[in-house]
Design a protein around this motif. Structure first.
Motif, mmCIF file in Angstrom:
data_model
loop_
_atom_site.group_PDB
_atom_site.id
_atom_site.type_symbol
_atom_site.label_atom_id
_atom_site.label_comp_id
_atom_site.label_asym_id
_atom_site.label_seq_id
_atom_site.Cartn_x
_atom_site.Cartn_y
_atom_site.Cartn_z
ATOM 1 N N LEU A 229 0.954 -1.141 -0.075
ATOM 2 C CA LEU A 229 -0.008 0.042 -0.135
ATOM 3 C C LEU A 229 0.821 1.256 0.084
ATOM 4 O O LEU A 229 1.837 1.510 0.862
ATOM 5 N N GLN A 230 0.641 2.101 -0.921
ATOM 6 C CA GLN A 230 1.246 3.539 -0.825
ATOM 7 C C GLN A 230 0.455 4.433 -0.483
ATOM 8 O O GLN A 230 -0.702 4.449 -0.974
ATOM 9 N N PHE A 231 1.054 5.595 0.249
ATOM 10 C CA PHE A 231 0.418 6.800 0.687
ATOM 11 C C PHE A 231 0.970 7.983 0.210
ATOM 12 O O PHE A 231 2.143 8.209 -0.210
ATOM 13 N N CYS A 232 0.010 9.002 -0.079
ATOM 14 C CA CYS A 232 0.433 10.436 -0.411
ATOM 15 C C CYS A 232 -0.178 11.214 0.674
ATOM 16 O O CYS A 232 -1.592 11.057 0.850
ATOM 17 N N ASP A 233 0.406 12.183 1.340
ATOM 18 C CA ASP A 233 -0.291 13.019 2.006
ATOM 19 C C ASP A 233 -1.111 12.327 3.051
ATOM 20 O O ASP A 233 -2.197 12.693 3.530
ATOM 21 N N ASP A 234 -0.600 11.130 3.506
ATOM 22 C CA ASP A 234 -0.935 10.328 4.513
ATOM 23 C C ASP A 234 -2.076 9.525 4.313
ATOM 24 O O ASP A 234 -2.862 8.967 5.057
ATOM 25 N N ARG A 235 -2.506 9.494 2.840
ATOM 26 C CA ARG A 235 -3.844 8.788 2.551
ATOM 27 C C ARG A 235 -3.544 7.892 1.317
ATOM 28 O O ARG A 235 -2.824 7.859 0.495
ATOM 29 N N LEU A 236 -4.453 6.724 1.583
ATOM 30 C CA LEU A 236 -3.876 5.471 0.644
ATOM 31 C C LEU A 236 -4.361 5.847 -0.796
ATOM 32 O O LEU A 236 -5.485 6.203 -1.119
ATOM 33 N N PHE A 237 -3.410 5.693 -1.835
ATOM 34 C CA PHE A 237 -3.684 6.203 -3.396
ATOM 35 C C PHE A 237 -3.367 4.949 -3.962
ATOM 36 O O PHE A 237 -3.769 4.821 -5.110
ATOM 37 N N LYS A 238 -2.578 4.159 -3.669
ATOM 38 C CA LYS A 238 -2.324 2.884 -4.449
ATOM 39 C C LYS A 238 -2.030 1.781 -3.739
ATOM 40 O O LYS A 238 -1.410 1.600 -2.792
ATOM 41 N N ILE A 239 -2.658 0.550 -4.205
ATOM 42 C CA ILE A 239 -2.433 -0.790 -3.424
ATOM 43 C C ILE A 239 -2.027 -1.981 -4.620
ATOM 44 O O ILE A 239 -2.609 -1.803 -5.840
ATOM 45 N N GLY A 240 -1.187 -2.502 -4.231
ATOM 46 C CA GLY A 240 -0.517 -3.586 -5.301
ATOM 47 C C GLY A 240 -0.572 -4.845 -4.610
ATOM 48 O O GLY A 240 -0.306 -5.182 -3.480
ATOM 49 N N LYS A 241 -0.740 -6.044 -5.418
ATOM 50 C CA LYS A 241 -0.721 -7.270 -4.946
ATOM 51 C C LYS A 241 0.255 -8.091 -6.131
ATOM 52 O O LYS A 241 -0.321 -8.438 -6.975
ATOM 53 N N PRO A 242 1.485 -8.697 -5.481
ATOM 54 C CA PRO A 242 2.335 -9.474 -6.354
ATOM 55 C C PRO A 242 1.470 -10.684 -6.474
ATOM 56 O O PRO A 242 0.841 -11.385 -5.581
ATOM 57 N N ARG A 243 1.429 -11.222 -7.669
ATOM 58 C CA ARG A 243 0.698 -12.617 -7.964
ATOM 59 C C ARG A 243 1.573 -13.767 -8.084
ATOM 60 O O ARG A 243 2.564 -13.543 -9.150
ATOM 61 N N ASN A 244 1.527 -14.869 -7.510
ATOM 62 C CA ASN A 244 2.631 -16.079 -7.850
ATOM 63 C C ASN A 244 3.987 -15.699 -7.653
ATOM 64 O O ASN A 244 4.743 -15.712 -8.893
ATOM 65 N N ILE A 245 4.409 -15.017 -6.612
ATOM 66 C CA ILE A 245 5.815 -14.598 -6.690
ATOM 67 C C ILE A 245 6.762 -15.758 -6.989
ATOM 68 O O ILE A 245 7.558 -15.712 -7.681
ATOM 69 N N ASN A 246 6.378 -17.052 -6.475
ATOM 70 C CA ASN A 246 7.521 -18.106 -6.422
ATOM 71 C C ASN A 246 7.345 -18.636 -7.963
ATOM 72 O O ASN A 246 8.511 -19.426 -8.302
ATOM 73 N N SER A 247 6.461 -18.766 -8.455
ATOM 74 C CA SER A 247 6.191 -19.494 -9.847
ATOM 75 C C SER A 247 5.543 -18.638 -10.910
ATOM 76 O O SER A 247 4.338 -19.184 -11.232
ATOM 77 N N PRO A 248 5.708 -17.631 -11.433
ATOM 78 C CA PRO A 248 4.944 -16.907 -12.236
ATOM 79 C C PRO A 248 5.038 -17.749 -13.553
ATOM 80 O O PRO A 248 6.272 -18.106 -14.138
ATOM 81 N N SER A 249 4.113 -18.002 -14.139
ATOM 82 C CA SER A 249 3.993 -18.791 -15.410
ATOM 83 C C SER A 249 3.289 -18.013 -16.611
ATOM 84 O O SER A 249 2.328 -17.330 -16.326
ATOM 85 N N ALA A 250 3.484 -18.534 -17.824
ATOM 86 C CA ALA A 250 2.736 -18.088 -18.948
ATOM 87 C C ALA A 250 1.305 -18.184 -18.649
ATOM 88 O O ALA A 250 0.293 -17.420 -19.115
ATOM 89 N N ALA A 251 1.161 -19.211 -18.223
ATOM 90 C CA ALA A 251 -0.539 -19.849 -18.204
ATOM 91 C C ALA A 251 -1.165 -18.951 -17.049
ATOM 92 O O ALA A 251 -2.222 -18.671 -17.285
ATOM 93 N N ASP A 252 -0.415 -18.701 -15.797
ATOM 94 C CA ASP A 252 -1.075 -17.850 -14.940
ATOM 95 C C ASP A 252 -1.339 -16.561 -15.491
ATOM 96 O O ASP A 252 -2.364 -15.991 -15.057
ATOM 97 N N PHE A 253 -0.407 -15.971 -16.010
ATOM 98 C CA PHE A 253 -0.428 -14.796 -16.516
ATOM 99 C C PHE A 253 -1.599 -14.569 -17.532
ATOM 100 O O PHE A 253 -2.525 -13.634 -17.562
ATOM 101 N N LEU A 254 -1.678 -15.252 -18.583
ATOM 102 C CA LEU A 254 -2.620 -15.471 -19.492
ATOM 103 C C LEU A 254 -4.159 -15.573 -19.039
ATOM 104 O O LEU A 254 -5.016 -15.078 -19.359
ATOM 105 N N ASN A 255 -4.350 -16.532 -17.826
ATOM 106 C CA ASN A 255 -5.504 -16.953 -17.380
ATOM 107 C C ASN A 255 -5.976 -15.475 -16.425
ATOM 108 O O ASN A 255 -7.162 -15.315 -16.649
ATOM 109 N N THR A 256 -5.089 -14.961 -15.788
ATOM 110 C CA THR A 256 -5.238 -13.663 -15.169
ATOM 111 C C THR A 256 -5.623 -12.381 -15.987
ATOM 112 O O THR A 256 -6.829 -11.883 -15.907
ATOM 113 N N LEU A 257 -5.165 -12.313 -17.265
ATOM 114 C CA LEU A 257 -5.360 -11.419 -17.963
ATOM 115 C C LEU A 257 -6.474 -11.675 -18.785
ATOM 116 O O LEU A 257 -7.508 -10.731 -19.036
ATOM 117 N N TYR A 258 -7.010 -12.871 -19.091
ATOM 118 C CA TYR A 258 -8.117 -13.396 -20.070
ATOM 119 C C TYR A 258 -9.260 -12.834 -18.913
ATOM 120 O O TYR A 258 -10.291 -12.337 -19.293
#
Length: 191
Positions: free
Chosen positions: A88-117
């Motif tokens: 979570l990132q803050f600007c002027d002490d307010r939440l403006f951006k939130i990110g979630k890494p996905r499949n950190i240990n094994s990103p695969s083309a299949a995971d990426f394509l399924n998520t994108l689809y």
């Protein structure tokens, strides 16, 4: 004549009261709208102050680590028995951006394509952005970002990889939600 004057005074009084109520109502509505977040995701709403976000996360049983400008949250999913990380990132002490890494240990083309689809099916065609971010060692991180929505509310699915293999750096996928109304000017290092 006296009755007519009273009648006009009553009408003016009622108009004045109506105008006051209208101003109060519009002011309350404007304050409410300005505090509404553009995103509400993973239990967090943009615009919430940092202390409230961290307190809420701890109450939910999450592990919270506050760093300069970023709060990292480790969340355990009892259903799947796995941990996920939220950044979570803050600007002027307010939440403006939130990110979630996905499949950190094994990103695969299949995971990426399924998520994108799934995103394309849900949100339609994205805008595609390509970036190369230099690293101090002469290498760079190459990113392809699929972005939905328009400012102030955008959602992105980002795939990144080092241009040349680097020890301990693996390709990754992350999902991000941004609300640019929370910052007058988003600093470059927080984009």
């Amino acid at each position: 004549m006296l009755a007519q004057q009273r009648h006009y005074q009553e009408i003016r009084k009622m108009r004045h009261q109506r105008a006051v109520w209208m101003v109060v109502t519009l002011t309350i509505f404007a304050v409410w709208v300005s505090n509404c977040g553009a995103f509400e995701v993973w239990g967090f709403t943009s615009g919430t102050n940092r202390a409230a976000v961290e307190s809420q996360a701890r109450l939910e049983g999450d592990q919270v680590k506050a760093l300069a400008g970023v709060t990292a949250i480790n969340r355990f999913d009892k259903g799947s028995g796995t941990w996920s990380v939220l950044l979570l990132q803050f600007c002027d002490d307010r939440l403006f951006k939130i990110g979630k890494p996905r499949n950190i240990n094994s990103p695969s083309a299949a995971d990426f394509l399924n998520t994108l689809y799934g995103y394309i099916e849900e949100r339609g065609s994205p805008t595609v952005l390509v970036a190369r971010n230099p690293l101090p060692n002469g290498n760079s991180i190459e990113e392809i970002e699929y972005r939905w929505g328009d400012p102030p509310d955008t959602t992105s699915l980002i795939f990144n990889t080092p241009a040349h293999p680097v020890e301990n750096v693996i390709p990754g996928i992350r999902e991000e939600h941004r609300d640019t109304t929370q910052c007058a000017k988003v600093p470059d290092h927080l984009r």
